[in-house]
Enzyme design. Structure first.
Site, mmCIF file in Angstrom:
data_model
loop_
_atom_site.group_PDB
_atom_site.id
_atom_site.type_symbol
_atom_site.label_atom_id
_atom_site.label_comp_id
_atom_site.label_asym_id
_atom_site.label_seq_id
_atom_site.Cartn_x
_atom_site.Cartn_y
_atom_site.Cartn_z
ATOM 1 N N ASN A 18 0.840 -1.210 0.000
ATOM 2 C CA ASN A 18 0.000 0.000 0.000
ATOM 3 C C ASN A 18 0.871 1.255 0.000
ATOM 4 O O ASN A 18 1.695 1.376 -0.924
ATOM 5 C CB ASN A 18 -1.152 -0.042 1.017
ATOM 6 C CG ASN A 18 -0.818 -0.252 2.465
ATOM 7 O OD1 ASN A 18 -0.305 -1.286 2.864
ATOM 8 N ND2 ASN A 18 -1.126 0.698 3.300
ATOM 9 N N ASP A 19 0.735 2.147 0.938
ATOM 10 C CA ASP A 19 1.286 3.504 0.796
ATOM 11 C C ASP A 19 2.777 3.559 0.432
ATOM 12 O O ASP A 19 3.577 2.802 0.982
ATOM 13 C CB ASP A 19 1.189 4.268 2.120
ATOM 14 C CG ASP A 19 -0.150 4.154 2.800
ATOM 15 O OD1 ASP A 19 -1.053 3.550 2.244
ATOM 16 O OD2 ASP A 19 -0.257 4.673 3.923
ATOM 17 N N GLN A 35 4.579 0.393 2.172
ATOM 18 C CA GLN A 35 3.873 -0.516 3.081
ATOM 19 C C GLN A 35 3.767 -1.880 2.395
ATOM 20 O O GLN A 35 3.249 -1.984 1.264
ATOM 21 C CB GLN A 35 2.474 0.038 3.378
ATOM 22 C CG GLN A 35 2.481 1.258 4.268
ATOM 23 C CD GLN A 35 2.793 0.885 5.710
ATOM 24 O OE1 GLN A 35 1.966 0.346 6.403
ATOM 25 N NE2 GLN A 35 4.006 1.169 6.146
ATOM 26 N N TYR A 79 3.923 1.147 10.366
ATOM 27 C CA TYR A 79 2.995 1.909 9.542
ATOM 28 C C TYR A 79 3.727 3.046 8.811
ATOM 29 O O TYR A 79 4.945 3.200 8.911
ATOM 30 C CB TYR A 79 1.849 2.437 10.405
ATOM 31 C CG TYR A 79 0.696 1.454 10.532
ATOM 32 C CD1 TYR A 79 0.831 0.111 10.200
ATOM 33 C CD2 TYR A 79 -0.555 1.884 10.979
ATOM 34 C CE1 TYR A 79 -0.233 -0.770 10.305
ATOM 35 C CE2 TYR A 79 -1.631 1.003 11.087
ATOM 36 C CZ TYR A 79 -1.463 -0.324 10.750
ATOM 37 O OH TYR A 79 -2.526 -1.171 10.856
ATOM 38 N N SER A 80 2.950 3.882 8.132
ATOM 39 C CA SER A 80 3.532 4.829 7.180
ATOM 40 C C SER A 80 4.382 5.913 7.836
ATOM 41 O O SER A 80 4.183 6.267 8.993
ATOM 42 C CB SER A 80 2.429 5.484 6.358
ATOM 43 O OG SER A 80 1.994 4.557 5.403
ATOM 44 N N ARG A 147 -1.225 9.140 13.301
ATOM 45 C CA ARG A 147 -0.170 8.400 12.574
ATOM 46 C C ARG A 147 0.391 9.156 11.372
ATOM 47 O O ARG A 147 -0.050 10.224 11.031
ATOM 48 C CB ARG A 147 -0.693 7.037 12.125
ATOM 49 C CG ARG A 147 -1.927 7.052 11.259
ATOM 50 C CD ARG A 147 -2.291 5.612 10.860
ATOM 51 N NE ARG A 147 -3.611 5.551 10.254
ATOM 52 C CZ ARG A 147 -4.734 5.300 10.938
ATOM 53 N NH1 ARG A 147 -4.697 5.082 12.229
ATOM 54 N NH2 ARG A 147 -5.899 5.262 10.305
ATOM 55 N N ASP A 148 1.362 8.503 10.747
ATOM 56 C CA ASP A 148 1.930 8.904 9.454
ATOM 57 C C ASP A 148 2.738 10.204 9.513
ATOM 58 O O ASP A 148 2.411 11.200 8.841
ATOM 59 C CB ASP A 148 0.825 9.014 8.374
ATOM 60 C CG ASP A 148 -0.068 7.775 8.318
ATOM 61 O OD1 ASP A 148 0.419 6.690 8.699
ATOM 62 O OD2 ASP A 148 -1.237 7.891 7.910
ATOM 63 N N GLU A 201 -5.458 10.884 7.146
ATOM 64 C CA GLU A 201 -4.271 10.037 7.076
ATOM 65 C C GLU A 201 -3.207 10.715 6.212
ATOM 66 O O GLU A 201 -3.507 11.574 5.372
ATOM 67 C CB GLU A 201 -4.632 8.667 6.474
ATOM 68 C CG GLU A 201 -5.579 7.870 7.341
ATOM 69 C CD GLU A 201 -5.723 6.413 6.888
ATOM 70 O OE1 GLU A 201 -5.631 5.516 7.738
ATOM 71 O OE2 GLU A 201 -5.933 6.174 5.689
HETATM 72 C C1 FRU Z 1 -3.147 4.629 4.657
HETATM 73 C C2 FRU Z 1 -2.809 3.900 5.952
HETATM 74 C C3 FRU Z 1 -1.965 4.767 6.864
HETATM 75 C C4 FRU Z 1 -1.254 3.739 7.700
HETATM 76 C C5 FRU Z 1 -1.000 2.650 6.686
HETATM 77 C C6 FRU Z 1 -1.015 1.247 7.239
HETATM 78 O O1 FRU Z 1 -3.446 3.745 3.615
HETATM 79 O O2 FRU Z 1 -3.985 3.484 6.608
HETATM 80 O O3 FRU Z 1 -2.693 5.701 7.619
HETATM 81 O O4 FRU Z 1 -0.075 4.219 8.268
HETATM 82 O O5 FRU Z 1 -1.998 2.770 5.702
HETATM 83 O O6 FRU Z 1 -0.665 0.323 6.245
#
Ligand code: FRU
Length: 451
Positions: A18-19, A35, A79-80, A147-148, A201
């Protein structure tokens, strides 16, 4: 079996992506972390960070997963987060996710969101993890969803934005300051009234064209015919007055297609603002059949971001021009099979329709109408239906980058963009056009090693 493995887009070697995370240009290389859930193509399992590097955005090497959930602070997932290149090292800031077993809603109880730091000189070998902040350090009226981190240097200070959900279910950004990038103090809670979604996010803040921009991925916006058509959104505000005191202007979506979320930007060595997004959508009801083959999702092309007449414009990184391979083909009517990957360019004076692979239609009904991306073939779109992008009235300039299972559509110099996955069957991918003449430039694939 159709060849859905991408030729121009970063994918996980196997499993789930993902991200984009930790994007930076450091020591003559581009670093793209992401991710990554290698164990499961549907993303069920803790997240790691995977890592690609490249000298030129065209030749990519996958070097493995430098960050895994292996401490009490991040045992539920790495996580991100972001990278800051400083004095011979990259500092990687990220969120350590922890979920406690029990009867929890994981919004008010049962979750930890820790801000962590590691250092690396190469994106492969990382220092021990350092815990910088826990939920106790965030404002008391935040839920556990914080987060992030995105960190940058400005005016002799280190600055960090974190995305958050308040106890009252409002999306917000927390701005922190630091002298050393280690000890952080809260400087501002940026939360519009009325609330703009329940959670923000992946915030990002950058200066471009003399203005400050705040990019984020809000959840919980109302959906419309041409606005916020996906489950969740990604977009930006101009923050005139800057991140310290500025008020957000109108929200503009980065991408009106089916598959775009959680983008991050970085600056290239020659000062360009570059954006990469996740070409996916959390909690969407459409499918990606590569999951049955062992992998799912990719990142977008790197996109150059520039100020435009109504906000920000995006265009594929100019590095991609070097992939042009052979003579362009002119299509005025139909072509039995287009080369993949390729870049298509056209100008439409008014109404037009372009049909790819028999069941993906890009069209405009009148010179005033929004541009419409519609799947008429359920399998080709994996359940994707229709998305619309409003554009200025009048002639339309169209650039499309077509990969083996994705399409990025840039309208009017990237004033609007639509990205989607599509899954053609075996054999040639036909193209038919009406109301425009298209020029199709075959492209060489990028190279991906270390997979
Ligand atoms: C966005 C998210 C972030 C998080 C990550 C987890 O897609 O939900 O907020 O850090 O993905 O994989």
């Amino acid at each position: 079996m159709p060849d859905w493995r991408q030729a121009l887009h970063l994918e996980p070697p196997r499993g789930w992506l993902n991200d984009p995370n930790g994007l930076c240009c450091f020591g003559g290389l581009y670093h793209v972390f992401f991710q990554y859930c290698p164990a499961d193509a549907r993303g069920a399992g803790p997240k790691l960070w995977g890592h690609y590097q490249s000298p030129d955005l065209l030749h990519w090497t996958f070097t493995g997963a430098p960050l895994a959930p292996d401490t009490p602070w991040d045992k539920g997932g790495v996580y991100s987060g972001c990278a800051v290149a400083e004095g011979g090292v990259m500092r990687l800031y990220y969120t350590g996710n922890v979920k406690h077993p029990g009867a929890h809603d994981y919004i008010h109880t049962g979750r930890e969101a820790n801000t962590l730091l590691v250092e690396t000189a190469d994106g492969v070998h990382v220092s021990p993890k350092k815990l910088l902040m826990t939920n106790a350090d965030y404002p008391a009226d935040c839920s556990l969803h914080v987060r992030d981190p995105k960190v940058w240097r400005e005016d002799g200070l280190w600055k960090m934005v974190l995305g958050a959900r308040s106890l009252a279910d409002a999306g917000r950004v927390l701005l922190y300051h630091s002298e050393d990038g280690l000890a952080w103090r809260l400087a501002r809670v940026l939360e519009p009234a009325p609330a703009f979604g329940y959670m923000w996010e992946c915030p990002d803040c950058f200066a471009l064209g003399g203005r400050t921009w705040l990019s984020l991925s809000p959840q919980g916006l109302p959906h419309g015919e041409t606005e916020n058509q996906n489950v969740y959104q990604s977009g930006y505000f101009a923050l005139d007055g800057g991140i310290e005191t500025g008020t957000p202007g109108p929200f503009a979506e980065w991408d009106k297609g089916f598959d775009f979320y959680a983008p991050q930007t970085f600056e290239t060595a020659d000062g360009r603002r570059m954006l990469i997004g996740w070409m996916g959508m959390p909690d969407a009801d459409y499918r990606n059949p590569t999951a049955d083959l062992g992998w799912q999702h990719c990142l977008t092309l790197p996109r150059e971001v520039t100020p435009g007449p109504h906000g920000l414009c995006q265009r594929p990184a100019r590095e991609l021009d070097a992939l042009a391979d052979g003579t362009p083909v002119t299509v005025d009517g139909s072509l039995g099979g287009i080369p993949l990957p390729c870049r298509l360019k056209a100008t439409a004076q008014g109404a037009f329709a372009l049909t790819l692979a028999g069941g993906l239609e890009l069209s405009r009904a009148t010179p005033e109408a929004p541009v419409c991306l519609r799947f008429t073939d359920e399998a080709l779109g994996g359940g994707r239906t229709v998305r619309r992008a409003p554009v200025d009235a009048g002639p339309l300039a169209l650039t499309m980058v077509v990969d083996r299972s994705s399409l990025e559509i840039y309208l009017n110099g990237g004033a609007a963009v639509l990205s989607t996955r599509f899954y053609p069957g075996d054999g040639p991918v036909p193209l038919a056009v009406a109301g425009l003449t298209a020029t199709v430039q075959p492209l060489r694939p990028m190279t991906f090693t270390g997979l």
